[in-house]
Structures are given as structure tokens and as C-alpha cells.
Design a protein around this motif. Structure first.
Motif, PDB file in Angstrom:
ATOM      1  N   VAL A   1       0.829  -1.205   0.000  1.00 29.51           N
ATOM      2  CA  VAL A   1       0.000   0.000   0.000  1.00 29.51           C
ATOM      3  C   VAL A   1       0.865   1.258   0.000  1.00 29.51           C
ATOM      4  CG1 VAL A   1      -0.266   0.241   2.511  1.00 29.51           C
ATOM      5  CG2 VAL A   1      -2.082   1.033   0.981  1.00 29.51           C
ATOM      6  N   THR A   2       1.995   1.235   0.703  1.00 28.99           N
ATOM      7  CA  THR A   2       2.865   2.420   0.729  1.00 28.99           C
ATOM      8  C   THR A   2       3.400   2.722  -0.660  1.00 28.99           C
ATOM      9  OG1 THR A   2       3.516   1.883   3.002  1.00 28.99           O
ATOM     10  CG2 THR A   2       4.897   3.437   1.799  1.00 28.99           C
ATOM     11  N   GLU A   3       3.860   1.698  -1.361  1.00 27.89           N
ATOM     12  CA  GLU A   3       4.383   1.905  -2.715  1.00 27.89           C
ATOM     13  C   GLU A   3       3.308   2.461  -3.642  1.00 27.89           C
ATOM     14  OE1 GLU A   3       5.969  -1.803  -4.038  1.00 27.89           O
ATOM     15  OE2 GLU A   3       7.974  -1.390  -3.236  1.00 27.89           O
ATOM     16  N   ARG A   4       2.116   1.891  -3.583  1.00 26.67           N
ATOM     17  CA  ARG A   4       1.071   2.293  -4.527  1.00 26.67           C
ATOM     18  C   ARG A   4       0.488   3.663  -4.206  1.00 26.67           C
ATOM     19  NH1 ARG A   4       2.288  -2.454  -4.956  1.00 26.67           N
ATOM     20  NH2 ARG A   4       1.891  -3.751  -6.787  1.00 26.67           N
ATOM     21  N   VAL A   5       0.405   3.997  -2.940  1.00 27.73           N
ATOM     22  CA  VAL A   5      -0.048   5.339  -2.592  1.00 27.73           C
ATOM     23  C   VAL A   5       0.946   6.377  -3.087  1.00 27.73           C
ATOM     24  CG1 VAL A   5      -0.413   6.912  -0.663  1.00 27.73           C
ATOM     25  CG2 VAL A   5      -1.506   4.683  -0.650  1.00 27.73           C
ATOM     26  N   LEU A   6       2.230   6.111  -2.885  1.00 31.46           N
ATOM     27  CA  LEU A   6       3.256   7.067  -3.307  1.00 31.46           C
ATOM     28  C   LEU A   6       3.319   7.197  -4.820  1.00 31.46           C
ATOM     29  CD1 LEU A   6       6.105   6.169  -0.793  1.00 31.46           C
ATOM     30  CD2 LEU A   6       4.761   8.262  -0.822  1.00 31.46           C
ATOM     31  N   THR A   7       3.294   6.059  -5.531  1.00 32.06           N
ATOM     32  CA  THR A   7       3.356   6.129  -6.995  1.00 32.06           C
ATOM     33  C   THR A   7       2.112   6.774  -7.581  1.00 32.06           C
ATOM     34  OG1 THR A   7       2.527   3.853  -7.088  1.00 32.06           O
ATOM     35  CG2 THR A   7       4.907   4.163  -7.261  1.00 32.06           C
ATOM     36  N   GLY A   8       1.016   6.791  -6.820  1.00 36.67           N
ATOM     37  CA  GLY A   8      -0.195   7.434  -7.304  1.00 36.67           C
ATOM     38  C   GLY A   8      -0.199   8.939  -7.143  1.00 36.67           C
ATOM     39  N   LEU A   9       0.792   9.482  -6.418  1.00 39.09           N
ATOM     40  CA  LEU A   9       0.864  10.931  -6.239  1.00 39.09           C
ATOM     41  C   LEU A   9       1.381  11.610  -7.500  1.00 39.09           C
ATOM     42  CD1 LEU A   9       2.372  11.137  -2.628  1.00 39.09           C
ATOM     43  CD2 LEU A   9      -0.021  11.388  -3.301  1.00 39.09           C
ATOM     44  N   SER A  10       0.885  12.779  -7.751  1.00 43.79           N
ATOM     45  CA  SER A  10       1.307  13.538  -8.929  1.00 43.79           C
ATOM     46  C   SER A  10       2.797  13.864  -8.839  1.00 43.79           C
ATOM     47  CB  SER A  10       0.498  14.832  -9.029  1.00 43.79           C
ATOM     48  OG  SER A  10       0.977  15.644 -10.076  1.00 43.79           O
TER      49      SER A  10
END
Length: 794
Positions: free
Chosen positions: A116-125
Motif C-alpha cells: 500500500v505504501t508503494e502504490r499510494v506514493l506512486t499514485g501521487l502527482s
């Protein structure tokens, strides 16, 4: 999603996962629970226990990652307010203009946490890459600095309930030097294999064609080894000669030149042993020592910049027409009036003229509890207003603020010169003597015996006199000492810090966050009083509220939800629970008073006492320091009575309370002038000048980024015992370095005399040189063994 709203069924079901936290309430059938962290709450429906969990759920849900609640094997920690300071950490900018950084992320409990940490971060603009390692806890981030920044990324990690912290603050590895070392190691291994074949071939009459093939191949590998990989030693020797200094690199460069020249002559004219394996070992070992010695040196300019960066870039100034306007902080002048709201830092030093609120001053003054301010009270640039709203008249702005003066103190203290080491001081005399002996050997043998024997004897002198062991003693043994410290939780920036650590004869410790845990804790509260207080403070972001909630969760109390909650900055909080109205606010003697409203008025029903507790290993650390003969002084900005309470609990006799950052630095300067070598340990922004002024400055790993950048070392655990262990190991390391250097000098004296007398040929000289270096490796490996024996149970 608002706190208390009904979460999705999949999220509700996922809270049945055990969280594995000792003492924390896991979900029970009789109670609902927080959908994010699993903490028990009163009622029949799941509800978020705090705004942090609600915010974390919103982030995960907004990124479309609700599957995390089904994947996770353990519940995450409750999100807490981040320590901030990420704008002070300079990222690396690559050729494409992208920024990158590596962070250590604490609190990752299962693979789903990483997912979840990786995907939340990669989802940031603006984020190009976010890779998190579950095995090491390291996160590698890369982003477009025009679209996002490090504070945003670190804040997102903190909002998810994890704790990012700075890693690798020192200088980067010298890639050029690493490349030379890699090639030298490759070439040396192959040269040694070829040399072993030649030695075996001489005994069994190897065909001359294979002898020539192996000899020329070895010389081919040795040529870039001597001319390119060893270039740093030639550069150092030449730079020293240009300045009229006989540098330690000079005899090394001469030995490399003679060995390589001898190999060329052997290969093309005379035949025989070229000693190329010795040349390779010499260069590889010395390059390894150079790499180890250069690793981890601090960049002190960043520390000074990071201190200044806590001041906000903009301020809301009251204009001539009475309306607020946003202006750059650099435009503020004394006499201006500014507005500061909750959650904002003060842009300048000043005096409150209207309003009231709670200010977090721990990072600036060391005061552990939030300070209530009102009209007439003084505030400082960079301090955080936790709640309330105030109007401030500026008394000092820009470079005149306390925090900017602290930054200047860090910068000035960091400019102090580094003392030359023993090998550096010995280098001119040793080099001159080596050259004289080599010259005398060449002249003597050439005059009485002949040129060929003169070359052989001179080569033997230069090889056997090569200060390999002397040059390696400090970096290799120090590297072993640094490794031993790291395994015990103390990270230092380089060998020079280890040397200074061994010289420590006094320690000064900050109180808040160093000797103590740094966060207020409740002392044995009555259960029902704690339950009501937790209900009132459940959705507050105040540090006292977080302490109350943490204690309730630790005691396994399901969190009730009060209604009609009204929080008055600087006064307290009121709300409805169980059919009564309750009030929690400041009482007498530093207590929090809980009152219930009855028909006759407010009736006292209980109280809460808060305390910043001493670390569990504090007493053991003070006892260990006493055994080492190192007295300890407590330096704190907290009040005298509280400082003396903590000192009595941990066994400290010397206490200096109510110290400003400047007073701490002045005290350290006075001790230095008196001849003391003082180690200072602290964790706050206010400790920056003291950390830079001390003979050795150690920051707590949980401290702000600026204190870590300003320090010589970092305690990577929630403990202070690693400091005492570090001093002991540093002393052992210094002793091992000293003994290794003395052995090297004794070896050089005896071996050079024997070589000059013709008793040692070049082959034996190369073997002796390798053996002397091996003794240094033995001394280095003994550091960890000695430390392990000292810690073994009796």
C-alpha cells in the motif's frame, strides 16, 4: 470520510486481523473497532478512533487500494503527527532534473504495508518511482521537483501510520574511487593466479611459451593497475611536492613506480620474478583503506541550512488598512504585526499582542510540555502553534531571529579544523628517512657490488619500507570499530569521529527526547477518569490528547465518543458523555482536572498527571558511564524542578536547567576552553548549536532532520545505552590503532635495515609487506570479538 462514518464491509471485516501489539486492545466481539488500526471503540458500529486513522483511510481509499485491508497480515500502527523538518533534507538531483532520496521507514509490519505504501506514493502527482523494501525498510523515491516535494511524500508516509526518517546523510561514496578499487581487486586476483602458475611452473620446468604468455598477461593487467587505479596516490604525492610537503603518498607512489618499473625491466630484459602480485595487493589494500576512510564524512553546510529552513517562507502581515496580506518572510521588519493560525510556524521572533494558544517549543528551547501563550508572551520563529490563533508584533526578523543565529553557530562550529592523525604527522619524517635509506642503499651497493645488485637491494628497501600497514592501520581498524558501534545502535560519520569519541572525558545530555522518551505519558490514571478524558480528546490533535489516547489504548479501554465537544485553546475541552457534561482542563500543580457538571455547578471527579518518563535504559547508561569514569551533566531548557526530578531518577548529579540554545553552546565552549573533551547528545532543533560545538555531537535517531544532519553520530535505537557502549568501543579501537601503528613502525625499522644490508630480496620483501598488512586485519577483527566478550553474560 468523516470520523465515525460507516466504513465499507470489506474494511470492517479486515479489522479481525490480529495486530500483535502487546498491551493494545485487539478487536473483541463485545466492541466495535477502528477500521484502520483495529483499536477497540465503544458502540455497535465500527468507527475511526482518531482523525489520523480517518485520514489514512481516506488516502488508501482515494488511491483505490481498499484491497490493502484484505491483504494485510497485521494491523498498522496508529498514525501520529510527523516531526516535520523534511524541507531541510536536500534530495539528489540527477541529470534529467529529477529529485531522489532514500528513507528508512519504520513500522512496516507485513508485505501489505509495503504494497500500500508503494502504490499510494506512486499514485501521487509527479512521483516517477517509489520502491519500498520490506526486508530492510528502505524506501527509494524519485520525483519531479516541479510537481511535488519531499515534505509531501514524507507526510504521506506518516499519514499512513509509518515513520520515515533520514538515512545516508553523509557524503556519497566516491564512485571514481570505487571503480578504481573494483578494477584493482579484479586485476590483483587474476595476477595472483598467474603468478601462482608461474611459481609452480618454475618448479616443474614450464614451457617457455607459457611462461612468456603468463608474464605478459600479468604485466598487461598490472599496467592500468599502476597507471590508472593507483593515480590517486600519484596525485597526492605530486600535490604534496608542489606545496613543499613530504606526503605519505610519496613513498607509496615511489614503491608503485619501482615495482612496476622493475616488472617492465624483468619482462623485457632480464627475466625472473616481477613481483606483480605484490604490486596488486599493495594498490588494492591501499585503495580499500582510502575508500573506507572517506566514507560517511558529514556535510555541515546542510545542517546550517536545515536549521534556517524551519521558518515558513511566507507570513500573513496586517497591512496599513488592517487587512491581512501574504508576503515573503524575508520582507518582515521589526514592528510589523503578523497573524498565525493553528498548525502554523511563527515567521519571526515576536510578542503576542492578541489571542491565545498552545505553542510547541521543544524543538527550540527543550521545554517538553506545550507552552500556553497569551498577550505579552514571547514567541520564536520556527515554533509551532498547536491550537488557537494569535496576533504577534515582530521584534526580530530574518538573520536576527533565534533560529537563524542558531544556524550561524552551527556553521561557525563546523568550520573548525580537523587535527592531523598520527600517520599524517609522521609522514614527512618517515618519507624523508625512507628516501635517504633507499638512496644510500643504491649508492652503496652500486659502488661496491654492481648496478644489478643495487637495483635489487633498492627495490627490496622501497617495497619493505612501503607504509602500507601504517597507512592502513587507522582506516581498517577504525572501520571495524565503526561496524561494532553500528551493531550496537550508534552510527558515526567516519574514522575521525571515532577518534574524537575515544577522547571523551565528559558527557552532556539534553533531557527531553534524549534522557527521557520525549513525549508526555500519564502516570497511573484511574480507569474511569481515563475513559472520560479519552472520549473528550478522541478527535483532538493536541499532544496531550495523543498521550491520553495512547494510554487508554495501552490499557485496553474501548474508546467512547463524546458529543457536543467544544475545545477552547489554552483552556481545555468540554463534551457530553453518558448523560453528563464533562470538562477537562488545566488544574493545580501541573495536573489535568476532570470536572462533571451537576445542578449545583462543576464538581471535581478526578485528575490526570502527565510526565515525560526517563528511558528504560537511562539508569543503566549512567551506571556504565560511571564505570568508564565519564561524568555526566544534564543540560535542558526545561524548568529546574522537573530537571532535578529526572536527574534523581537516572542518577545524574550535575544539572543545568532553563538553558537556551545559546547557553548550551556557551557551556560547551567553556568546558572546551578548560581542556575537557565533551560529548553532547540531543534530539531537537534547539540542540543544533550544541551538537556542532561539542567535541562529539550525537543526535537521537528519532530527532528532527536538522539535528541529525548537524551531528557527528546518530543513535539508531530508542535508547541512550549505545552512547556508553560507543565510548568503550572507541577507546578499544584507538588502543588497537595505536598498537598496530607501533608494530608497523617497529617492522619498518627492522625490515628496512635488513633489506639495506642485503639480507632481504624483493620477493621476501613483498611477502613481509603483505604479512605486515595482514597483522592490521587481525587487529581490526579483534574489535568485535572484544566487544562481544564484554557483553556476554558472566
Amino acid at each position: 470520510m468523516r470520523a465515525g462514518a460507516d466504513p465499507p464491509a470489506a474494511v470492517r471485516a479486515s479489522t479481525a486481523v490480529g495486530n500483535g501489539r502487546t498491551g493494545e486492545a485487539q478487536r473483541a466481539d463485545a466492541h466495535a473497532s477502528c477500521p484502520h488500526c483495529g483499536v477497540a471503540v465503544e458502540g455497535e458500529r465500527d468507527a475511526f478512533c482518531c482523525p489520523g486513522c480517518a485520514h489514512a483511510w481516506e488516502i488508501i481509499h482515494g488511491a483505490g487500494l481498499d484491497a490493502d485491508y484484505e491483504r494485510r497480515e497485521a494491523l498498522p500502527p496508529r498514525p501520529v503527527e510527523g516531526r516535520g523538518g523534511w524541507e531541510t533534507v536536500p534530495p539528489t538531483i540527477d541529470g534529467a532534473g529529477r529529485a531522489s532520496v532514500q528513507l528508512q521507514v519504520d513500522g512496516l509490519r507485513c508485505a501489505a504495508c509495503v504494497w500500500v505504501t508503494e502504490r499510494v506514493l506512486t499514485g501521487l502527482s509527479g512521483v516517477d518511482e517509489a520502491h519500498v523494501s520490506y526486508a530492510t525498510g528502505r524506501a527509494r523515491l524519485r520525483w519531479d521537483p516541479d510537481r511535488t516535494d519531499l515534505p509531501t511524500l514524507a507526510g504521506t508516509i506518516e499519514a499512513l501510520g509509518y515513520r520515515p526518517r533520514v538515512v545516508g546523510e553523509g557524503e556519497r561514496w566516491d564512485r571514481g574511487l570505487l571503480l578504481r578499487l573494483g578494477f584493482a581487486a579484479f586485476a590483483t586476483v587474476n595476477i595472483m593466479l598467474l603468478s601462482a602458475s608461474l611459481y609452480a611452473g618454475w618448479a616443474s620446468s614450464m614451457d617457455e611459451r607459457f611462461v612468456a604468455l603468463f608474464s605478459w598477461t600479468a604485466l598487461g593487467l598490472a599496467t592500468p593497475l599502476a597507471l590508472w587505479a593507483a593515480a590517486p596516490f600519484f596525485s597526492g604525492a605530486w600535490a604534496g611536492l608542489r606545496q613543499g610537503v613530504l606526503h605519505m603518498d610519496l613513498p607509496i607512489a615511489l614503491a608503485i613506480t619501482v615495482l612496476y618499473g622493475h616488472a617492465v625491466v624483468v619482462a623485457t630484459v632480464t627475466g625472473g620474478d616481477a613481483y606483480l602480485d605484490s604490486l596488486g595487493m599493495l594498490i588494492t589494500l591501499l585503495l580499500a583503506g582510502r575508500v573506507l576512510e572517506g566514507h560517511g564524512r558529514r556535510r555541515t553546510a546542510e545542517a546550517a541550512l536545515s536549521l534556517a529552513a524551519v521558518v515558513p517562507a511566507e507570513a500573513r502581515r496586517i497591512g496599513a488598512d488592517g487587512a491581512p496580506e501574504s508576503i515573503p518572510t524575508s520582507s518582515l521588519e521589526a514592528g510589523d504585526r503578523v497573524l498565525v493560525g493553528p498548525g502554523r510556524e511563527f515567521p519571526a521572533d515576536g510578542r503576542v499582542v492578541e489571542g491565545r494558544g498552545s505553542v510547541a517549543l521543544a524543538l527550540l528551547t527543550g521545554e517538553s510540555r506545550p507552552v500556553e501563550v497569551q498577550a505579552g508572551d514571547e514567541v520564536f520563529a520556527g515554533a509551532l502553534l498547536l491550537d488557537g490563533a494569535v496576533e504577534v508584533e515582530v521584534t526580530a526578523a530574518g538573520e536576527e531571529t533565534v533560529v537563524r543565529r542558531m544556524a550561524e553557530q552551527v556553521r561557525s562550529a563546523a568550520d573548525r579544523a580537523t587535527e592531523a592523525g598520527f600517520a599524517d604527522r609522521l609522514a614527512p619524517s618517515f618519507t624523508a628517512l625512507t628516501l635517504l635509506v633507499a638512496g644510500a642503499t643504491a649508492l652503496g651497493w652500486g659502488w661496491w657490488v654492481g648496478v644489478e645488485e643495487a637495483i635489487r637491494a633498492t627495490v627490496a628497501v622501497l617495497v619493505v619500507a612501503c607504509p602500507c600497514a601504517l597507512a592502513l592501520a587507522h582506516p581498517l581498524v577504525s572501520s571495524a570499530g565503526i561496524g561494532a558501534l553500528a551493531r550496537r545502535g550508534l552510527l558515526v560519520r567516519g574514522p575521525e569521529v571515532l577518534t574524537r569519541l575515544a577522547e571523551i572525558d565528559r558527557i552532556a545530555l539534553d533531557k527531553t527526547g534524549t534522557v527521557t522518551e520525549g513525549t508526555p505519558k500519564l502516570l497511573d490514571p484511574e480507569r474511569e477518569t481515563l475513559r472520560v478524558a479519552a472520549a473528550l480528546e478522541r478527535y483532538s490533535a493536541h499532544p496531550i490528547a495523543r498521550a491520553i489516547l495512547d494510554e487508554a489504548i495501552e490499557r485496553g479501554i474501548p474508546l467512547p465518543a463524546a458529543t457536543d465537544v467544544v475545545e477552547t485553546p489554552g483552556v481545555g475541552v468540554e463534551g457530553e458523555l453518558d448523560g453528563h457534561r464533562w470538562r477537562l482542563g488545566r488544574g493545580t500543580d501541573g495536573l489535568l482536572a476532570l470536572d462533571r457538571q451537576d445542578p449545583a455547578g462543576w464538581t471535581p471527579v478526578g485528575s490526570l498527571r502527565m510526565e515525560d518518563r526517563a528511558r528504560t535504559d537511562a539508569r543503566a547508561a549512567f551506571d556504565a558511564l560511571a564505570e568508564l569514569g565519564v561524568p555526566v551533566t544534564l543540560l535542558t531548557g526545561d524548568d529546574t524542578s522537573r530537571a532535578r526530578e529526572v536527574a534523581a531518577a537516572v542518577g545524574a548529579d550535575d544539572v543545568h536547567a532553563e538553558c537556551s540554545p545559546e547557553a548550551k553552546a556557551a557551556w560547551l565552549e567553556a568546558r572546551d576552553s578548560a581542556g575537557d573533551r565533551v560529548l553532547f547528545a540531543g534530539d531537537g532543533l534547539n540542540d543544533g548549536p550544541a551538537l556542532a560545538t561539542a567535541h562529539v555531537g550525537v543526535a537521537m535517531g528519532s530527532g528532527v532532520a536538522s539535528s541529525i544532519l548537524a551531528a557527528d553520530g546518530v543513535v539508531a535505537r530508542e535508547a541512550i545505552l549505545p552512547i556508553a557502549k560507543g565510548i568503550r568501543i572507541a577507546r578499544w579501537t584507538a588502543d588497537a590503532v595505536r598498537r598496530a601503528q607501533l608494530r608497523s613502525i617497529a617492522y619498518n625499522v627492522v625490515a628496512v635495515a635488513a633489506a639495506a644490508a642485503g639480507l632481504v630480496n624483493p620477493l621476501v620483501a613483498a611477502i613481509l609487506m603483505s604479512l605486515s598488512s595482514s597483522l592490521v586485519l587481525v587487529a581490526a577483527s579483534g574489535i568485535e570479538r572484544r566487544a562481544a566478550r564484554a557483553e556476554a553474560p558472566a
